[in-house]
Motif scaffolding. Sequence first.
Motif, PDB file in Angstrom:
ATOM      1  N   ASP A  78      -6.509   1.062  -4.749  1.00 15.48           N
ATOM      2  CA  ASP A  78      -6.917   2.022  -3.716  1.00 15.48           C
ATOM      3  C   ASP A  78      -5.970   1.913  -2.516  1.00 15.48           C
ATOM      4  OD1 ASP A  78      -8.181   3.790  -2.056  1.00 15.48           O
ATOM      5  OD2 ASP A  78      -9.983   2.564  -1.773  1.00 15.48           O
ATOM      6  N   HIS A  79      -4.733   2.346  -2.721  1.00 18.98           N
ATOM      7  CA  HIS A  79      -3.693   2.201  -1.699  1.00 18.98           C
ATOM      8  C   HIS A  79      -4.006   2.970  -0.425  1.00 18.98           C
ATOM      9  CE1 HIS A  79      -1.362   0.102  -4.645  1.00 18.98           C
ATOM     10  NE2 HIS A  79      -1.476   1.120  -5.475  1.00 18.98           N
ATOM     11  N   GLU A  80      -4.679   4.090  -0.559  1.00 22.79           N
ATOM     12  CA  GLU A  80      -4.973   4.948   0.590  1.00 22.79           C
ATOM     13  C   GLU A  80      -5.854   4.256   1.632  1.00 22.79           C
ATOM     14  OE1 GLU A  80      -7.197   9.193   1.490  1.00 22.79           O
ATOM     15  OE2 GLU A  80      -6.490   8.774  -0.531  1.00 22.79           O
ATOM     16  N   HIS A  81      -6.736   3.365   1.195  1.00 21.78           N
ATOM     17  CA  HIS A  81      -7.694   2.752   2.114  1.00 21.78           C
ATOM     18  C   HIS A  81      -7.396   1.289   2.449  1.00 21.78           C
ATOM     19  CE1 HIS A  81      -9.935   6.207   0.393  1.00 21.78           C
ATOM     20  NE2 HIS A  81     -10.156   6.388   1.683  1.00 21.78           N
TER      21      HIS A  81
ATOM     22  N   GLU B   7       5.437   7.841  -5.672  1.00 23.97           N
ATOM     23  CA  GLU B   7       4.742   8.969  -6.289  1.00 23.97           C
ATOM     24  C   GLU B   7       5.228   9.193  -7.722  1.00 23.97           C
ATOM     25  OE1 GLU B   7       1.783  11.524  -6.433  1.00 23.97           O
ATOM     26  OE2 GLU B   7       2.263  10.485  -4.571  1.00 23.97           O
TER      27      GLU B   7
ATOM     28  N   ASN C  81       0.807  -1.224   0.000  1.00 20.33           N
ATOM     29  CA  ASN C  81       0.000   0.000   0.000  1.00 20.33           C
ATOM     30  C   ASN C  81       0.845   1.281   0.000  1.00 20.33           C
ATOM     31  OD1 ASN C  81       0.898  -0.336   2.679  1.00 20.33           O
ATOM     32  ND2 ASN C  81      -0.924   0.645   3.532  1.00 20.33           N
ATOM     33  N   ARG C  82       2.054   1.195  -0.523  1.00 16.34           N
ATOM     34  CA  ARG C  82       2.957   2.350  -0.528  1.00 16.34           C
ATOM     35  C   ARG C  82       3.411   2.680  -1.952  1.00 16.34           C
ATOM     36  NH1 ARG C  82       3.706   4.497   4.610  1.00 16.34           N
ATOM     37  NH2 ARG C  82       3.657   2.830   6.121  1.00 16.34           N
TER      38      ARG C  82
END
Length: 187
Positions: free
Chosen positions: A161-164, A47, A43-44
Amino acid sequence: MSDGFFSGQLLIAMPGISDPRFERALILVCAHDDRHAMGLAVNRPVEGLTVPDLLARLDIKSQIKAPPDLVLVGGPVERERGFVLHTDDYRAEHSLEVGDGVALTPTRDALEAMAEAGPAPRRSVLALGYAGWGAGQLESEIKENVWLTCAPDEALLFGADHEHKWARALAKLGVDPERLSFTAGRA
């Protein structure tokens, strides 16, 4: 978990983890035995770095339109080394079975398969670097409530959906992240 080892399990970082590199991390344990453990954060994202960008940098010509998936930071160790985590419908000579339906290939073979029209994994993620633990270190961290564990699913491993993902992994255990304490205790 088999034989007391965590291969194939997800580690969910607890709030208040002392290492900021693992804050809200979700790590798939890829290998674990009595000498060491190795895992990949799922999940990282890096960027601005996509799989097609990385394939181009490595001069791997794509015969298909590779999806614009983000490349992940697998962990702080050997961040220039790449790993492809994928469904086990694809195998290369050096693929390692991680768990139920999931394999890891640390060689260029999997990257080339992802770029070709031929046999390729149904789902995959590309990670740079890995997380590593010495003998007994992971077990100790779990006993100290640094990590929770849960079984993986494809959405947590391969979803975009890495943020969640961290909160969704906790929800699989019935845990509300808003109710987690930053301090550990023992009853």
